[in-house]
Design an enzyme around this catalytic site. Structure first.
Site, short mmCIF file in Angstrom:
data_model
loop_
_atom_site.label_atom_id
_atom_site.label_comp_id
_atom_site.label_asym_id
_atom_site.label_seq_id
_atom_site.Cartn_x
_atom_site.Cartn_y
_atom_site.Cartn_z
N ASP A 1 41.01 20.18 25.74
CA ASP A 1 39.72 19.61 25.32
C ASP A 1 38.69 19.93 26.39
O ASP A 1 38.76 19.40 27.50
CB ASP A 1 39.84 18.10 25.13
CG ASP A 1 38.65 17.49 24.39
OD1 ASP A 1 37.56 18.11 24.42
OD2 ASP A 1 38.79 16.41 23.80
N ARG B 1 35.33 19.56 26.00
CA ARG B 1 34.04 18.95 25.68
C ARG B 1 33.55 18.03 26.79
O ARG B 1 34.34 17.39 27.47
CB ARG B 1 34.15 18.14 24.38
CG ARG B 1 34.41 18.97 23.15
CD ARG B 1 34.68 18.10 21.94
NE ARG B 1 35.89 17.29 22.12
CZ ARG B 1 36.31 16.39 21.25
NH1 ARG B 1 35.62 16.16 20.15
NH2 ARG B 1 37.42 15.71 21.47
#
Length: 422
Positions: A341, A343
């Protein structure tokens, strides 16, 4: 007083920390308790001395890192340490270096020289040997407003002090429990004993947010949709030019911007536009718009650049290929040399703040998103989970999100009860 408030009350001001950095002193910076929950000794690489390095080694893990801007890392030809970065926090380690003059490179004197050289704008790749005893790190453009890490904090503090944007960091080891790392109460005692300022990354984020803006509002218009009429507010990132949009219902700044229903939605072309059954993204977007319109007040921040949890569209499709061969969504990313991930939520937090939102009811099945937003100056009053339709095309993906990424997905358990053979 809550534990968070107690910890905050033990901290010094960002202004005091910046003044000490400018004066050539070290400070200690602690990150979020739900992240690493560690304190790093930090000082400016430009002002590194043998005494500062020796102090850092004495009270830390000794794994001295030097955060640099991406521009300086490129200028010094510092490639990633590995082509497949599997660090849980996405820390961007480069090849290790020593200054090409000195002795073995390990002494406090040699490492201080290497650190000053890394901060020198006149230095180039020929001034260093590889490997070495200092670990440069590549900081994210935008600093702690984009990634709430010690790497970015060190660069931000040096820049705020009027120095070259290059820092030195190392984690403080607990003296009370030498097998672990020091936490806030012990860090406060440590800082008092050694006359050091103690601040948090959360404080630095708040300080920068008050003093800098990294998104600009560009346009506002009416947007009729199948879910009702919204206001579309367009933004542009000052960092990289990414165009973003907030879909707004009602007056979100009313009542002090408190307890606003909010969905921070990561772009997913395949799910949002094409109705892919491999994920639940389109379902979550549509349900969020419905819930917000029903409430009469709320925001969907649509985060372009988050495709595939931040790895990009083509990389996501390559990850799908690996999933077709048996990998799950986490291992597929890692096999491609990409984080599970990637983000960051600093930009979305700034958009919400610009709209007048101060605390929110977060529409999400991902508790980690709460940490990402709270670390950027937005308070989470509550979280509203979204029911998902589980079926044979997405159940494996949803199980991975639940089991390996901590998502709150009770519908998956119900599906498992109804389909024990799977």
């Amino acid at each position: 007083m809550s534990e968070h408030e107690q910890a905050h009350s033990q901290l010094d001001s960002v202004e005091e920390a910046i003044a000490d950095i400018a004066a050539g002193k070290a400070v200690v910076v602690v990150d979020d308790e739900d992240r690493e929950n560690e304190g790093d000794i930090i000082f400016a690489a430009e002002l590194a001395t043998p005494e500062l390095v020796a102090f850092m080694v004495r009270y830390s893990s000794g794994y001295i890192c030097a955060p640099l801007t991406a521009k300086d890392a490129d200028r010094l030809d510092l490639p990633p340490m590995t082509a497949h970065n599997q660090d849980a926090r996405g820390t961007a380690y480069t090849v290790t270096v020593d200054a090409n003059t000195g002795t073995t490179g390990i002494s406090a004197t040699d490492r201080a020289h290497t650190l000053r050289l890394l901060a020198d704008p006149e230095a180039d790749r020929t001034d260093f040997t590889r490997p070495g005893h200092v670990v440069p790190l590549r900081a994210r453009e935008g600093g702690v407003l984009v990634r709430a890490g010690h790497t970015e904090a060190a660069v931000d503090l040096a820049r705020a002090a009027g120095l070259r944007p290059a820092g030195v960091i190392c984690e403080v080891v607990s003296e009370e429990d030498p097998t672990g790392m020091a936490r806030v109460p012990e860090l406060r005692r440590f800082c008092d004993e050694h006359d050091l300022k103690l601040i948090s990354i959360e404080q630095l984020i708040e300080w920068r947010r008050k003093n800098e803006i990294l998104v600009e509002r560009q346009v506002e218009t009416v947007l009729p949709t199948d879910f009702g009429t919204f206001k579309a507010v367009g933004y542009r990132s000052i960092i990289d030019g990414t165009e973003l949009v907030a879909i707004v219902a009602g007056d979100v700044a009313s009542d002090g911007g408190e307890n606003v229903l909010v969905r921070v939605h990561s772009e997913c072309l395949t799910g949002d536009v094409f109705g892919s059954r491999r994920c639940d993204c389109g379902q979550q977007l549509h349900e969020s718009l419905r819930l917000i319109q029903e409430a009469g007040r709320g925001v969907v921040v649509y985060m372009r650049g988050h495709e595939g949890r931040g790895i990009g569209l083509l990389a996501k499709l390559r990850a799908y290929q690996l999933q077709d061969e048996g990998a799950d969504t986490v291992d597929a990313n890692l096999a491609l040399g990409l984080p599970a991930d990637a983000r960051e939520f600093g930009t979305s937090a700034q958009i919400l703040y610009d709209l007048g939102v101060r605390s929110l009811n977060l529409i999400s099945n991902n508790p980690a998103k709460k940490v990402g937003l709270e670390g950027h100056g937005i308070s989470i009053a509550s979280r509203t989970p979204i029911p998902v339709a589980v079926h044979e095309d997405n159940v494996r993906y949803l199980k991975t999100k639940r089991d390996r990424m901590g998502h709150d997905l009770p519908d998956v358990a119900l599906w498992e009860q109804e389909h024990p053979e799977n």
